[in-house]
Motif scaffolding. Structure first.
Motif, PDB file in Angstrom:
ATOM      1  N   SER A 149      39.365  78.956   5.325  1.00 21.98           N
ATOM      2  CA  SER A 149      38.412  80.052   5.396  1.00 21.98           C
ATOM      3  C   SER A 149      38.412  80.871   4.108  1.00 21.98           C
ATOM      4  O   SER A 149      37.471  81.605   3.849  1.00 21.98           O
ATOM      5  CB  SER A 149      38.736  80.971   6.581  1.00 21.98           C
ATOM      6  OG  SER A 149      38.645  80.268   7.795  1.00 21.98           O
ATOM      7  N   TRP A 150      39.486  80.760   3.324  1.00 23.98           N
ATOM      8  CA  TRP A 150      39.587  81.512   2.073  1.00 23.98           C
ATOM      9  C   TRP A 150      39.018  80.659   0.953  1.00 23.98           C
ATOM     10  O   TRP A 150      39.288  79.471   0.875  1.00 23.98           O
ATOM     11  CB  TRP A 150      41.050  81.861   1.789  1.00 23.98           C
ATOM     12  CG  TRP A 150      41.744  82.488   2.963  1.00 23.98           C
ATOM     13  CD1 TRP A 150      42.625  81.879   3.810  1.00 23.98           C
ATOM     14  CD2 TRP A 150      41.578  83.822   3.452  1.00 23.98           C
ATOM     15  NE1 TRP A 150      43.018  82.762   4.783  1.00 23.98           N
ATOM     16  CE2 TRP A 150      42.398  83.963   4.592  1.00 23.98           C
ATOM     17  CE3 TRP A 150      40.831  84.916   3.030  1.00 23.98           C
ATOM     18  CZ2 TRP A 150      42.489  85.139   5.320  1.00 23.98           C
ATOM     19  CZ3 TRP A 150      40.919  86.100   3.751  1.00 23.98           C
ATOM     20  CH2 TRP A 150      41.732  86.209   4.865  1.00 23.98           C
ATOM     21  N   LEU A 151      38.258  81.278   0.073  1.00 22.10           N
ATOM     22  CA  LEU A 151      37.640  80.532  -1.016  1.00 22.10           C
ATOM     23  C   LEU A 151      38.695  79.996  -1.982  1.00 22.10           C
ATOM     24  O   LEU A 151      39.726  80.638  -2.204  1.00 22.10           O
ATOM     25  CB  LEU A 151      36.661  81.421  -1.777  1.00 22.10           C
ATOM     26  CG  LEU A 151      35.352  81.765  -1.054  1.00 22.10           C
ATOM     27  CD1 LEU A 151      34.517  82.699  -1.918  1.00 22.10           C
ATOM     28  CD2 LEU A 151      34.565  80.505  -0.723  1.00 22.10           C
ATOM     29  N   PRO A 152      38.440  78.817  -2.552  1.00 21.53           N
ATOM     30  CA  PRO A 152      39.371  78.282  -3.558  1.00 21.53           C
ATOM     31  C   PRO A 152      39.562  79.293  -4.688  1.00 21.53           C
ATOM     32  O   PRO A 152      38.645  80.015  -5.070  1.00 21.53           O
ATOM     33  CB  PRO A 152      38.646  77.025  -4.062  1.00 21.53           C
ATOM     34  CG  PRO A 152      37.747  76.635  -2.931  1.00 21.53           C
ATOM     35  CD  PRO A 152      37.304  77.925  -2.300  1.00 21.53           C
ATOM     36  N   GLY A 153      40.779  79.356  -5.217  1.00 18.06           N
ATOM     37  CA  GLY A 153      41.076  80.272  -6.308  1.00 18.06           C
ATOM     38  C   GLY A 153      41.659  81.585  -5.858  1.00 18.06           C
ATOM     39  O   GLY A 153      42.248  82.313  -6.657  1.00 18.06           O
ATOM     40  N   THR A 196      34.208  77.305 -10.392  1.00 19.79           N
ATOM     41  CA  THR A 196      35.522  76.657 -10.322  1.00 19.79           C
ATOM     42  C   THR A 196      36.540  77.515  -9.595  1.00 19.79           C
ATOM     43  O   THR A 196      37.463  76.992  -8.964  1.00 19.79           O
ATOM     44  CB  THR A 196      36.040  76.307 -11.727  1.00 19.79           C
ATOM     45  OG1 THR A 196      36.027  77.481 -12.557  1.00 19.79           O
ATOM     46  CG2 THR A 196      35.183  75.238 -12.368  1.00 19.79           C
ATOM     47  N   ALA A 197      36.385  78.844  -9.649  1.00 24.89           N
ATOM     48  CA  ALA A 197      37.336  79.738  -8.971  1.00 24.89           C
ATOM     49  C   ALA A 197      37.034  79.857  -7.482  1.00 24.89           C
ATOM     50  O   ALA A 197      37.951  79.850  -6.652  1.00 24.89           O
ATOM     51  CB  ALA A 197      37.322  81.121  -9.622  1.00 24.89           C
ATOM     52  N   TYR A 198      35.749  79.965  -7.129  1.00 23.37           N
ATOM     53  CA  TYR A 198      35.388  80.320  -5.758  1.00 23.37           C
ATOM     54  C   TYR A 198      34.472  79.322  -5.064  1.00 23.37           C
ATOM     55  O   TYR A 198      34.121  79.507  -3.899  1.00 23.37           O
ATOM     56  CB  TYR A 198      34.717  81.698  -5.744  1.00 23.37           C
ATOM     57  CG  TYR A 198      35.602  82.825  -6.212  1.00 23.37           C
ATOM     58  CD1 TYR A 198      36.810  83.087  -5.584  1.00 23.37           C
ATOM     59  CD2 TYR A 198      35.226  83.628  -7.284  1.00 23.37           C
ATOM     60  CE1 TYR A 198      37.622  84.131  -6.007  1.00 23.37           C
ATOM     61  CE2 TYR A 198      36.034  84.674  -7.713  1.00 23.37           C
ATOM     62  CZ  TYR A 198      37.224  84.916  -7.072  1.00 23.37           C
ATOM     63  OH  TYR A 198      38.038  85.951  -7.489  1.00 23.37           O
ATOM     64  N   GLY A 199      34.057  78.298  -5.773  1.00 20.76           N
ATOM     65  CA  GLY A 199      33.128  77.346  -5.171  1.00 20.76           C
ATOM     66  C   GLY A 199      33.812  76.313  -4.291  1.00 20.76           C
ATOM     67  O   GLY A 199      35.028  76.122  -4.348  1.00 20.76           O
ATOM     68  N   TYR A 200      33.007  75.653  -3.466  1.00 20.18           N
ATOM     69  CA  TYR A 200      33.520  74.575  -2.619  1.00 20.18           C
ATOM     70  C   TYR A 200      32.476  73.457  -2.584  1.00 20.18           C
ATOM     71  O   TYR A 200      31.275  73.689  -2.719  1.00 20.18           O
ATOM     72  CB  TYR A 200      33.827  75.072  -1.203  1.00 20.18           C
ATOM     73  CG  TYR A 200      32.636  75.678  -0.484  1.00 20.18           C
ATOM     74  CD1 TYR A 200      31.802  74.893   0.321  1.00 20.18           C
ATOM     75  CD2 TYR A 200      32.336  77.030  -0.620  1.00 20.18           C
ATOM     76  CE1 TYR A 200      30.706  75.442   0.968  1.00 20.18           C
ATOM     77  CE2 TYR A 200      31.236  77.594   0.020  1.00 20.18           C
ATOM     78  CZ  TYR A 200      30.431  76.794   0.816  1.00 20.18           C
ATOM     79  OH  TYR A 200      29.338  77.343   1.449  1.00 20.18           O
TER      80      TYR A 200
END
Length: 220
Positions: free
Chosen positions: A5-9, A153-157
């Motif tokens: 549920s938490w965004l990557p990064g 790259t920090a928050y995408g999926y």
């Protein structure tokens, strides 16, 4: 929330379930209204903030008195390490206020989280330094590509169409991050959409061609 549920990064995505649960038990839960300043640049305080369900913008004061948007923070991020900018809630947000003494004790007991937080802070400092160089050395289209690539790259999926980013930034905010006039930013965005590299929608951006965006971001 589960780990996915938490965004990557974000810190909460990067640490294991045991550390995540322990971190979410720290501090005191509060609700912050939209436009509330969570942290103010230059003010020394004894706490940090965990964004539990939140979207916030990071700004710094410019010489002419305006606030320049330099980054965004989302649910799962810790803010206030280091305290070098103003952070403002973009919408009604749920946060946890954690005393630094609590955080230090947590990090001593969870070395994996300490390493991840140190890596995140180092990445943010590198990004801030790179943007200062970009403002002077590169055209708007390159600065925009770099900012969009950093956010992706920090928050995408990944989804079946590309890299999705569920973060809403207005064109004015993107223009501020790029150090550009809004009309110039609009043209650069239009070029990316026309080339099929990105698509934009309500509170969402989709990177359709990651290789092409990265190539533009890496342009000399």
């Amino acid at each position: 929330m589960t780990d996915t549920s938490w965004l990557p990064g974000t810190l909460l995505r990067r640490i294991d379930e045991t550390s995540r649960r322990a971190l979410l038990r720290l501090g005191v839960e509060r609700t912050a209204a939209a436009s509330r300043v969570l942290l103010r640049e230059g003010v020394q305080e004894s706490h940090v903030i965990l964004l539990d369900d939140a979207l916030a913008k990071v700004t710094v004061a410019m010489a002419d008195g305006r606030q320049a948007l330099i980054d965004v923070r989302v649910s799962g991020d810790v803010i206030g390490e280091p305290r070098s900018a103003t952070v403002t809630a973009c919408r009604t947000s749920r946060i946890r206020i954690i005393q630094r003494s609590e955080l230090r004790a947590f990090l001593r007991g969870h070395p994996d989280a300490a390493m991840e937080l140190a890596g995140i802070v180092a990445n943010r400092l590198r990004t801030a330094n790179r943007r200062r160089v970009d403002f002077a050395a590169h055209p708007v289209k390159v600065r925009l590509a770099r900012i969009l690539w950093e956010i992706a790259t920090a928050y995408g999926y990944r989804d079946h169409n590309g890299i999705a980013v569920d973060i809403h930034l207005t064109q004015d905010e993107l223009a501020t991050m790029c150090g550009a006039a809004e009309i110039t930013l609009q043209k650069a965005l239009r070029d990316l959409r026309t080339a099929g590299i990105i698509a934009t929608g309500y509170r969402r951006m989709l990177v359709r061609d990651a290789a092409a965006l990265q190539s533009r971001a890496d342009a000399p």
